[in-house]
Design a protein around this motif. Structure first.
Motif, mmCIF file in Angstrom:
data_model
loop_
_atom_site.group_PDB
_atom_site.id
_atom_site.type_symbol
_atom_site.label_atom_id
_atom_site.label_comp_id
_atom_site.label_asym_id
_atom_site.label_seq_id
_atom_site.Cartn_x
_atom_site.Cartn_y
_atom_site.Cartn_z
ATOM 1 N N ALA A 1 -33.705 -21.724 -27.657
ATOM 2 C CA ALA A 1 -34.976 -21.604 -26.936
ATOM 3 C C ALA A 1 -35.074 -22.688 -25.869
ATOM 4 O O ALA A 1 -35.495 -22.424 -24.737
ATOM 5 N N THR A 2 -34.664 -23.916 -26.209
ATOM 6 C CA THR A 2 -34.708 -25.011 -25.237
ATOM 7 C C THR A 2 -33.800 -24.693 -24.050
ATOM 8 O O THR A 2 -34.204 -24.818 -22.895
ATOM 9 N N ASP A 3 -32.569 -24.274 -24.341
ATOM 10 C CA ASP A 3 -31.614 -23.974 -23.267
ATOM 11 C C ASP A 3 -32.101 -22.833 -22.388
ATOM 12 O O ASP A 3 -31.793 -22.778 -21.198
ATOM 13 N N ALA A 4 -32.845 -21.898 -22.973
ATOM 14 C CA ALA A 4 -33.326 -20.757 -22.187
ATOM 15 C C ALA A 4 -34.555 -21.142 -21.356
ATOM 16 O O ALA A 4 -35.077 -20.335 -20.606
ATOM 17 N N GLY A 5 -35.035 -22.376 -21.527
ATOM 18 C CA GLY A 5 -36.148 -22.841 -20.709
ATOM 19 C C GLY A 5 -37.527 -22.545 -21.270
ATOM 20 O O GLY A 5 -38.511 -22.523 -20.520
ATOM 21 N N VAL A 6 -37.618 -22.330 -22.557
ATOM 22 C CA VAL A 6 -38.931 -22.053 -23.169
ATOM 23 C C VAL A 6 -39.770 -23.331 -23.192
ATOM 24 O O VAL A 6 -39.256 -24.405 -23.491
ATOM 25 N N PHE A 7 -41.038 -23.198 -22.856
ATOM 26 C CA PHE A 7 -41.974 -24.325 -22.958
ATOM 27 C C PHE A 7 -42.416 -24.403 -24.417
ATOM 28 O O PHE A 7 -43.148 -23.551 -24.901
ATOM 29 N N LEU A 8 -41.900 -25.418 -25.123
ATOM 30 C CA LEU A 8 -42.145 -25.516 -26.570
ATOM 31 C C LEU A 8 -43.306 -26.453 -26.822
ATOM 32 O O LEU A 8 -43.287 -27.611 -26.417
ATOM 33 N N GLN A 9 -44.300 -25.943 -27.517
ATOM 34 C CA GLN A 9 -45.491 -26.733 -27.758
ATOM 35 C C GLN A 9 -45.745 -26.771 -29.274
ATOM 36 O O GLN A 9 -46.308 -25.838 -29.846
ATOM 37 N N SER A 10 -45.297 -27.857 -29.912
ATOM 38 C CA SER A 10 -45.550 -27.984 -31.352
ATOM 39 C C SER A 10 -46.872 -28.718 -31.562
ATOM 40 O O SER A 10 -47.555 -29.065 -30.592
ATOM 41 N N ASN A 11 -47.251 -28.958 -32.810
ATOM 42 C CA ASN A 11 -48.521 -29.618 -33.131
ATOM 43 C C ASN A 11 -49.729 -28.922 -32.520
ATOM 44 O O ASN A 11 -50.738 -29.551 -32.239
ATOM 45 N N THR A 12 -49.611 -27.644 -32.287
ATOM 46 C CA THR A 12 -50.672 -26.926 -31.581
ATOM 47 C C THR A 12 -51.105 -25.698 -32.382
ATOM 48 O O THR A 12 -50.282 -24.863 -32.739
ATOM 49 N N LEU A 13 -52.389 -25.646 -32.667
ATOM 50 C CA LEU A 13 -52.923 -24.559 -33.486
ATOM 51 C C LEU A 13 -53.653 -23.558 -32.600
ATOM 52 O O LEU A 13 -54.527 -23.940 -31.820
ATOM 53 N N VAL A 14 -53.276 -22.300 -32.702
ATOM 54 C CA VAL A 14 -53.991 -21.273 -31.939
ATOM 55 C C VAL A 14 -55.282 -20.956 -32.691
ATOM 56 O O VAL A 14 -55.253 -20.621 -33.868
ATOM 57 N N THR A 15 -56.410 -21.097 -32.018
ATOM 58 C CA THR A 15 -57.676 -20.847 -32.683
ATOM 59 C C THR A 15 -58.240 -19.475 -32.327
ATOM 60 O O THR A 15 -58.987 -18.899 -33.098
ATOM 61 N N SER A 16 -57.878 -18.966 -31.166
ATOM 62 C CA SER A 16 -58.294 -17.598 -30.885
ATOM 63 C C SER A 16 -57.385 -16.945 -29.870
ATOM 64 O O SER A 16 -56.708 -17.595 -29.087
ATOM 65 N N LEU A 17 -57.382 -15.650 -29.982
ATOM 66 C CA LEU A 17 -56.470 -14.846 -29.194
ATOM 67 C C LEU A 17 -57.251 -13.621 -28.747
ATOM 68 O O LEU A 17 -57.831 -12.922 -29.575
ATOM 69 N N ALA A 18 -57.304 -13.406 -27.432
ATOM 70 C CA ALA A 18 -58.051 -12.257 -26.931
ATOM 71 C C ALA A 18 -57.071 -11.160 -26.550
ATOM 72 O O ALA A 18 -55.958 -11.447 -26.109
ATOM 73 N N PRO A 19 -57.475 -9.882 -26.719
ATOM 74 C CA PRO A 19 -56.600 -8.776 -26.347
ATOM 75 C C PRO A 19 -56.138 -8.867 -24.891
ATOM 76 O O PRO A 19 -55.088 -8.356 -24.537
#
Ligand code: SF4
Lengths: 415, 130
Positions: free
Chosen positions: A76-94
């Protein structure tokens, strides 16, 4: 205060094997990808799965869980993904808007496509209702695994394990190595729910008895577990009177199943399947909500991380295409249903559209069987089949069919 | 003719091997049924003559962001050496940072097999890792 909203093509929620593989696959197709994970270390449950047996399928070698996770983090790192750990998704809209919390700060991002890869959690004692007090010493197998392998906590000296799921079997061996005595593994079903090789290398190697068609009917002890009562269960699932016996122990592990963690999905309007407790998806792993995809254990419980990662790759690639405007799945109403027929518990995907040319179906049988023929039927015609030497509910089976062969709903059966 | 049923542990297929042999089990005398690949045959013979297992466990880490690093034997070791190897590793303490692949022991319990780290642990002083 105005906050900056970062825009991505694809956002992946969950950094276990499925999420990491999905993110890497989407990014390697040129998409701008963010991966969000609530833990400090990426890899999800793999970090505590320090045993080996991973990666034979994905990498052609035998790896431990953390090594397997590391390979995918690097991909994932090599493919250039922006990795964000320590992060909780609290809501997701359609609409693709994601609100997260990172070290107590609110963060917002938006993506054209979203991949759900939040994994699963363990069934707990409350859900299976064992009478008795609530003494210390009762753990789910995964919690015990975390305590033993990551937190350096000794959980007990005499252990009974209820349920023969793979985590329970792995923990039987692990605790034996740690110097504990594993008294027995108790399974309510007449067959083990874990993989045969784990029965061999985790139980037989250490002569740990496996009591099939038995369950724990009472937990004794007020402050700490002192013993458990075990009863035999008949075919109808009722305890047989007079069959009870007690096992003296200070610890009871529960390895009684996993459930996809879909709270976030449900709130975004994703429709769940009653059997899998995961989303219902089309061949591209898109849920009923356009642009929201699902893969890995949040979609259905996998027996192997390799399969979860592979599913993630397919879902990630579909999400990248969706972000480019190429839609592999039609709306639910225009799709052809795929159903689980005789002897099959469920089939993923649950529907398929004519805009794809083929579909890989993943499914499980309802009970263990010897030589088995799996058939996919559409209209009156057989459109695919496979022969198995043996089939077990613990082992996922896959079968590919061509869409041009379809003449109506697909049914998968076994005989 | 001796007969034993052995579940192959080399891959998730977990083939149930029907193993038969006369006299001493050798490459010539052992007959295996039920294996989906050739590895099942050598596994069956190994199980009858000298069963081997990979040990995976953890070792304490000093000054790391986590308390334990996980480790494994790079190849399977004789099954009867597994518990002894675990006991040798138990009192060890590594200093952070530890990296995946780092050799912890060159020859564990006189098996000639290395023990290596399988999960990296960063130092507490390091900035937040990935
Ligand atoms: S015989 Fe081959 S296919 Fe069967 S479990 Fe062993 S390694 Fe896997």
């Amino acid at each position: 205060m105005t906050e900056q909203i970062r825009e991505f093509d694809v956002a992946v929620i969950g950094g276990g094997p499925a999420g990491l593989a999905a993110a890497a696959a989407a990014a390697s197709q040129g998409a701008q990808v963010a991966l969000i994970d609530r833990n400090s270390q990426l890899g999800g449950i793999l970090n505590q799965c320090i045993h080996d047996g991973f990666g034979l399928h994905a990498f052609g070698e035998v790896l431990t869980g953390p090594e397997f996770a590391d390979r995918y983090v690097r991909r994932a790192t090599d493919a250039g993904v922006f990795l964000q750990s320590n992060t909780l998704v609290t809501s997701l809209a359609p609409s693709g808007e994601i609100i997260c919390s990172r070290y107590g700060q609110r963060k917002q991002l938006r993506a054209k496509a979203i991949v759900l890869a939040m994994g699963c959690r363990e069934r707990t004692r409350g859900m299976i209702r064992i009478p008795g007090y609530r003494p210390a010493g009762v753990y789910t197998a995964g919690t015990a695994q975390w305590l033993t392998n990551l937190a350096n906590v000794r959980i007990g000296r005499r252990v009974v394990i209820l349920g023969s799921g793979d985590i329970g079997l792995i923990m039987a061996r692990r605790l034996t190595w740690e110097g504990a005595e594993v008294i027995a593994v108790i399974e309510k079903l007449p067959y083990p729910s874990g993989l045969p090789r784990n029965i061999n290398q985790c139980l037989l190697d250490y002569e740990i008895p496996l009591h099939l068609s038995h369950s724990v009917t009472c937990i004794h002890g007020k402050d700490r577990v002192e013993r458990v009562t075990v009863s035999r269960f008949d075919e109808t699932g009722t305890p047989v009177a007079g069959s009870e016996f007690d096992l003296v122990c200070d610890t009871l592990l529960l390895s009684v199943g996993l459930i996809p963690e879909n709270e976030l999905s449900r709130r975004a309007g994703v429709v769940l399947d009653r059997t899998t407790s995961g989303a219902t998806v089309g061949a591209s792993y898109m849920t009923n909500v356009p642009g929201i995809f699902s893969c890995g254990n949040v979609l259905h419980i996998h027996d192997l991380a390799d399969w979860a990662a592979e599913e993630g790759e397919r879902a990630g690639a579909s999400a990248a295409k969706y972000a480019e405007g190429i839609h592999g799945d039609a709306v639910v109403e225009e799709s052809i249903p795929i159903r689980a027929g005789d002897g099959i518990r469920y089939v993923i995907p649950q529907r398929v559209s004519r805009s794809t040319d083929q579909v890989l179906m993943s499914f499980r049988v309802t009970e263990p069987r010897g030589k088995t023929t799996i058939r996919a039927i559409s209209g009156k015609a057989m459109i695919g089949s496979t022969q198995l030497n043996k089939a077990h509910p613990a082992t996922m089976v896959q079968l590919r069919i061509q869409i041009e062969d379809l003449a109506g709903p697909v049914e998968v059966t076994c005989s | 003719m001796n007969h034993r049923v052995i579940t192959c542990i080399l891959c998730p297929n977990g083939c149930e091997l029907e193993v038969g042999w006369d006299g001493e089990p050798t490459t010539q005398s052992v007959e295996v049924l039920g294996n989906l690949c050739a590895k099942g045959i050598s596994y069956a013979l190994d199980e009858l003559t000298h069963p081997e297992r990979t040990l995976t466990t953890s070792i304490r880490v000093r000054g790391g962001v986590q308390r334990l690093a996980s480790v494994k034997t790079v190849s399977p070791i004789p099954r009867e050496a597994v518990v002894a190897a675990r006991e040798l590793l138990q009192p060890m303490v590594l200093n952070a940072p530890v990296a995946i692949g780092q050799v912890v022991v060159e020859d564990v319990a006189r098996t000639g097999v290395q023990v290596i780290v399988t999960r990296a642990v960063a130092s507490q002083s390091d900035p937040e890792q990935s």
